[in-house]
Enzyme design. Sequence first.
Site, PDB file in Angstrom:
ATOM      1  CG  HIS A   6      -1.143  -8.706  -1.637  1.00 22.31           C
ATOM      2  ND1 HIS A   6      -0.808  -7.447  -1.164  1.00 22.31           N
ATOM      3  CD2 HIS A   6       0.037  -9.311  -1.920  1.00 22.31           C
ATOM      4  CE1 HIS A   6       0.505  -7.309  -1.189  1.00 22.31           C
ATOM      5  NE2 HIS A   6       1.047  -8.429  -1.642  1.00 22.31           N
ATOM      6  CG  HIS A  27       1.765 -11.535  -8.919  1.00 23.66           C
ATOM      7  ND1 HIS A  27       1.651 -10.167  -8.929  1.00 23.66           N
ATOM      8  CD2 HIS A  27       2.130 -11.883  -7.661  1.00 23.66           C
ATOM      9  CE1 HIS A  27       1.941  -9.702  -7.736  1.00 23.66           C
ATOM     10  NE2 HIS A  27       2.237 -10.712  -6.944  1.00 23.66           N
ATOM     11  NE  ARG A  28      -0.617  -9.533  -5.431  1.00 24.75           N
ATOM     12  CZ  ARG A  28      -0.377  -8.271  -5.112  1.00 24.75           C
ATOM     13  NH1 ARG A  28      -1.364  -7.409  -5.157  1.00 24.75           N
ATOM     14  NH2 ARG A  28       0.827  -7.872  -4.728  1.00 24.75           N
ATOM     15  CD  GLU A  70       3.511 -14.122  -0.802  1.00 29.37           C
ATOM     16  OE1 GLU A  70       3.220 -13.803  -1.972  1.00 29.37           O
ATOM     17  OE2 GLU A  70       3.964 -13.314   0.033  1.00 29.37           O
ATOM     18  CG  ASP A 100       0.875  -8.304 -12.289  1.00 28.82           C
ATOM     19  OD1 ASP A 100       0.960  -9.137 -11.369  1.00 28.82           O
ATOM     20  OD2 ASP A 100       1.264  -7.118 -12.182  1.00 28.82           O
ATOM     21  CG  ASP A 144      -0.814 -12.937  -2.017  1.00 31.75           C
ATOM     22  OD1 ASP A 144       0.407 -13.151  -1.938  1.00 31.75           O
ATOM     23  OD2 ASP A 144      -1.351 -12.343  -2.975  1.00 31.75           O
ATOM     24  CD  GLU A 179       1.373 -15.034  -5.472  1.00 31.09           C
ATOM     25  OE1 GLU A 179       1.900 -14.667  -4.415  1.00 31.09           O
ATOM     26  OE2 GLU A 179       0.539 -14.312  -6.089  1.00 31.09           O
ATOM     27  CE  LYS A 197       1.130 -11.287   1.493  1.00 30.08           C
ATOM     28  NZ  LYS A 197       1.977 -11.308   0.247  1.00 30.08           N
TER      29      LYS A 197
HETATM   30  O1  G3P Z   1       5.120 -14.653  -4.748  1.00 30.18           O
HETATM   31  C1  G3P Z   1       5.473 -13.568  -5.544  1.00 30.18           C
HETATM   32  C2  G3P Z   1       4.815 -12.315  -5.049  1.00 30.18           C
HETATM   33  O2  G3P Z   1       3.452 -12.580  -4.863  1.00 30.18           O
HETATM   34  C3  G3P Z   1       5.403 -11.816  -3.764  1.00 30.18           C
HETATM   35  O3  G3P Z   1       4.983 -10.543  -3.433  1.00 30.18           O
HETATM   36  O4  G3P Z   1       3.609  -8.840  -2.333  1.00 30.18           O
HETATM   37  O5  G3P Z   1       2.897  -9.752  -4.533  1.00 30.18           O
HETATM   38  O6  G3P Z   1       2.728 -11.152  -2.499  1.00 30.18           O
HETATM   39  P1  G3P Z   1       3.477 -10.075  -3.197  1.00 30.18           P
HETATM   40 MG    MG Z   2       2.044 -13.039  -3.303  1.00 30.87          MG
END
Ligand code: G3P
Ligand code: MG
Length: 259
Positions: free
Chosen positions: A60, A18-19, A119, A244, A47, A45, A121
């Site tokens: 993000h 995640h990120r 992802e 994470d 954003d 992942e 936004k």
């Molecule tokens: O894609 C999973 C997660 O990244 C979604 O929420 O706010 O962390 O981008 P967020």
């Molecule tokens: Mg995300």
Amino acid sequence: MKPLLREFLPEIPIIIAHRGFKRLYPENTITSFEAAIRAGAHMIELDVTLSRDRKMVVIHDDTLDRTTDGKGWIHETDLAEILKLDAGSWFDPRFKGEKVPTLEEVVACCGGRTFINIEIKESAYEPEERPDCIEQQVVSLIQSSGYGHQVLLSSFHPEILFRISKLDSRLLLGFLTEEPDTESVFQFAGKLDLYSWNPEAMSVTEGLVQEIHRQNIRVFPYTVNSVSQAKALVEKKVDGLFTDDPALMIQGLNCSRQR
Ligand code: G3P
Ligand code: MG
């Protein structure tokens, strides 16, 4: 069912960083993605949104305030200004000089080395479809990169996914939800040929996973940071999870990459 990711990623569950490796590195930076790849994450992942001059930037929030030393809305700041900012020191002075990457940079750096979940936004969504809308730019980049078979495109905004599927129906789509909103998943699933449902982890039940699997859609919950929660989700038969800390999850779930 689109077989591509499964073909290349036979391990279950798929560990999605995640990120990047967000627990130990400044999120959505090249350093964070590199660390996630080193840790063995099956997928990273990130954003993405648009700057004022309509360039794809990997960040993000809607503003620069939290994760850089700048201030203000990203959609009101040109890329050249964003690139001058420090995106590392807020996390730890050791990371001073880290930059906000463009999507092109991340794909060039990480493509072919790991799978990438982009992802898009909601803030980047424009009701009027412009020739350089974010969906068009992302699809063009992926098509020209040659890594289309290793990319999952996701969004909380269904219209973004509809646009992508119109632009290139071969691309894999993930629908993100915050609530246990299976109705909308089913509503969009047929029309979108979804590859995955990416729900908030607390909203996942075994029954829901079963229902979604019956539609040939995979389930990737976010964001799971304890091994006990991950194991409980694996018992519910999820196909992967966002975390994470990819190193912790790979070790805790014993799912290191075997290629
Ligand atoms: O894609 C999973 C997660 O990244 C979604 O929420 O706010 O962390 O981008 P967020
Ligand atoms: Mg995300």
